[in-house]
Design a protein around this motif. Structure first.
Motif, PDB file in Angstrom:
ATOM      1  N   ASN A 182      -5.327  10.812 -28.822  1.00 52.83           N
ATOM      2  CA  ASN A 182      -6.495  10.718 -29.701  1.00 52.83           C
ATOM      3  C   ASN A 182      -6.737   9.298 -30.207  1.00 52.83           C
ATOM      4  OD1 ASN A 182      -4.195  10.753 -31.334  1.00 52.83           O
ATOM      5  ND2 ASN A 182      -5.307  11.592 -33.090  1.00 52.83           N
ATOM      6  N   ARG A 198     -20.258   8.361 -34.779  1.00 50.94           N
ATOM      7  CA  ARG A 198     -19.556   9.355 -35.599  1.00 50.94           C
ATOM      8  C   ARG A 198     -20.537   9.928 -36.612  1.00 50.94           C
ATOM      9  NH1 ARG A 198     -14.023   7.369 -38.222  1.00 50.94           N
ATOM     10  NH2 ARG A 198     -13.334   7.774 -36.064  1.00 50.94           N
ATOM     11  N   GLU A 277      -8.581   5.948 -34.483  1.00 48.16           N
ATOM     12  CA  GLU A 277      -8.116   7.304 -34.226  1.00 48.16           C
ATOM     13  C   GLU A 277      -9.329   8.229 -34.208  1.00 48.16           C
ATOM     14  OE1 GLU A 277      -5.179   8.701 -36.921  1.00 48.16           O
ATOM     15  OE2 GLU A 277      -4.836  10.582 -35.820  1.00 48.16           O
ATOM     16  N   THR A 279     -11.561  11.550 -34.397  1.00 50.25           N
ATOM     17  CA  THR A 279     -11.549  12.745 -35.241  1.00 50.25           C
ATOM     18  C   THR A 279     -12.596  13.718 -34.718  1.00 50.25           C
ATOM     19  OG1 THR A 279     -13.276  12.081 -36.820  1.00 50.25           O
ATOM     20  CG2 THR A 279     -11.044  11.190 -37.179  1.00 50.25           C
ATOM     21  N   HIS A 280     -12.693  14.877 -35.344  1.00 42.70           N
ATOM     22  CA  HIS A 280     -13.681  15.877 -34.961  1.00 42.70           C
ATOM     23  C   HIS A 280     -15.098  15.417 -35.289  1.00 42.70           C
ATOM     24  CE1 HIS A 280     -10.783  18.978 -33.856  1.00 42.70           C
ATOM     25  NE2 HIS A 280     -10.067  18.595 -34.887  1.00 42.70           N
ATOM     26  N   GLU A 281     -15.244  14.346 -36.030  1.00 40.35           N
ATOM     27  CA  GLU A 281     -16.567  13.838 -36.357  1.00 40.35           C
ATOM     28  C   GLU A 281     -17.115  12.901 -35.282  1.00 40.35           C
ATOM     29  OE1 GLU A 281     -15.863  11.980 -40.097  1.00 40.35           O
ATOM     30  OE2 GLU A 281     -16.133  13.830 -41.244  1.00 40.35           O
TER      31      GLU A 281
END
Length: 381
Positions: A182, A198, A277, A279-281
């Motif tokens: 990730n 994002r 890193e 992320t889900h965003e």
């Protein structure tokens, strides 16, 4: 742009393990057509060549999360095409690794290379940079930043040696994205850029290396003994020779050496490196040459890609639409756009992962993106 008749071809290449080293199985290469398009679909075992290739290059990869990658390149209004690109998806493989003996990382590599003074430097870098990074001892021990730095340095050394020997003045910018699980690593030299979107907001993860928009680069060049005139880096002796970027792989006529009587110009090949890193965003990533960014703002590009994805378009179609949009906006350069769409919530489709496939793209002088796999080359750095 006019379209010419299309054709397709295929060839085999060594598949790649997650450490990018070659192994024995072979897979089919990407299909190629002559009107600036390239089509391929990656499966768990091979790339199948469609009868009617889709525009761009589409590669599906099973990760801890899924990614969909598409790329499209056109010559545009330029008389020749000097861009190259590469996409290398990898999946995890069980077995012992140099650090963790139980789990190997999931890895993917993408790169866009915008040549200047010819296409030979961008082609060379597109064939070698990923392999030099991946075979570094730093990479084996998960020192990714050091591996990237070493990769750029060795590819610069390798190309400059060939350039001096063959009297070649070609140079190239580079922007690459390396996914390790990730973590997203981005490195660049020159004015090709990488933008992460994002929650709809674009963030540029690269640094534009020129004197026109980056004062710090102008200061660096001058302090190194180089000269800047009209926002361009000029030759230490002959001011008629100049370049719009302050960092480049190659461009031997402007590097300290026999072509400058040893005088420094300030032109270097050291990359800026960034790491984030995921992320889900995080929604998607855009890597593109200045032919796109000259006419589109980060937000313009982000909004356009978001709208195309909302229509259900795959990454290959999105990249083709984005390039066409930049062309219609008046781009006067070669245009290459590579789009990586993330699905952070996705599940791994196969515990064993997909077989590795390497899909490389290069655009020929007629404006066509010519694909085909890149295997080990004889002129490795």
């Amino acid at each position: 742009m006019s379209s010419s008749s299309s054709s397709s071809s295929s060839q085999s290449l060594p598949s790649q393990r997650d450490d990018f080293s070659a192994s024995n199985p072979t897979v089919e290469a990407a299909a190629v057509v002559s009107d600036g398009t390239e089509g391929a679909m990656a499966s768990e075992s091979a790339v199948s060549v469609p009868a009617q290739p889709a525009e761009g290059t589409r590669v599906a990869v099973d990760f801890e999360y899924g990614i969909d990658v598409g790329v499209h390149a056109i010559r545009g209004v330029r008389p020749s095409m000097e861009d190259h690109h590469i996409i290398i998806p990898f999946a995890a493989e069980s077995g012992s690794g140099p650090v963790d003996r139980n789990i190997k990382p999931r890895i993917a590599f993408c790169g866009v290379y915008d040549g200047h003074g010819g296409k030979r430097a961008s082609e060379y870098v597109s064939k070698h940079l990923h392999n030099v990074i991946a075979t570094s001892q730093h990479f084996a021990h998960r020192r990714i930043r050091e591996a990237i730095e070493e990769g750029f340095a060795k590819v610069e050394e390798g190309w400059m040696s060939k350039a001096y020997e063959g009297n070649m003045e070609d140079g190239t910018t580079a922007v690459v994205a390396l996914l390790v699980n990730n973590l997203l690593w981005v490195a660049n030299v020159g004015d090709s850029e990488c933008v992460l979107v994002r929650n709809g907001a674009p963030t540029c993860l690269s640094i534009v290396h020129n004197a026109k928009t980056n004062h710090a680069e102008e200061v660096r060049v001058v302090q190194a003994g180089g000269r800047i005139r009209r926002s361009r880096l000029v030759h230490p002796i002959w001011a008629v020779l100049n370049i719009g970027v302050t960092r480049s792989i190659g461009a031997s006529s402007l590097k300290a050496g026999p072509n400058t009587d040893g005088k420094p110009s300030g032109l270097i090949a050291e990359p800026d490196i960034n790491c984030v890193e995921l992320t889900h965003e995080d929604e998607f990533l855009i890597l593109a040459c200045d032919g796109l960014w000259d006419v589109l703002s980060y937000q313009d590009a982000a909004d356009f890609v978001s709208a195309a994805l909302a229509d259900g378009a795959p990454a290959a179609d999105v990249s083709a639409r984005l390039v066409e949009y930049a062309f219609k906006k008046g781009s006067l350069d070669n245009i290459t756009a590579l789009v990586v769409v993330f699905n952070m919530a996705g599940e791994v489709a196969s515990e064993a992962g997909a077989s590795a496939v390497e899909v490389a793209g290069a655009a020929d002088d007629e404006g066509a993106t010519s694909g085909g796999a890149v295997s080990e080359a004889d002129d490795a750095p």
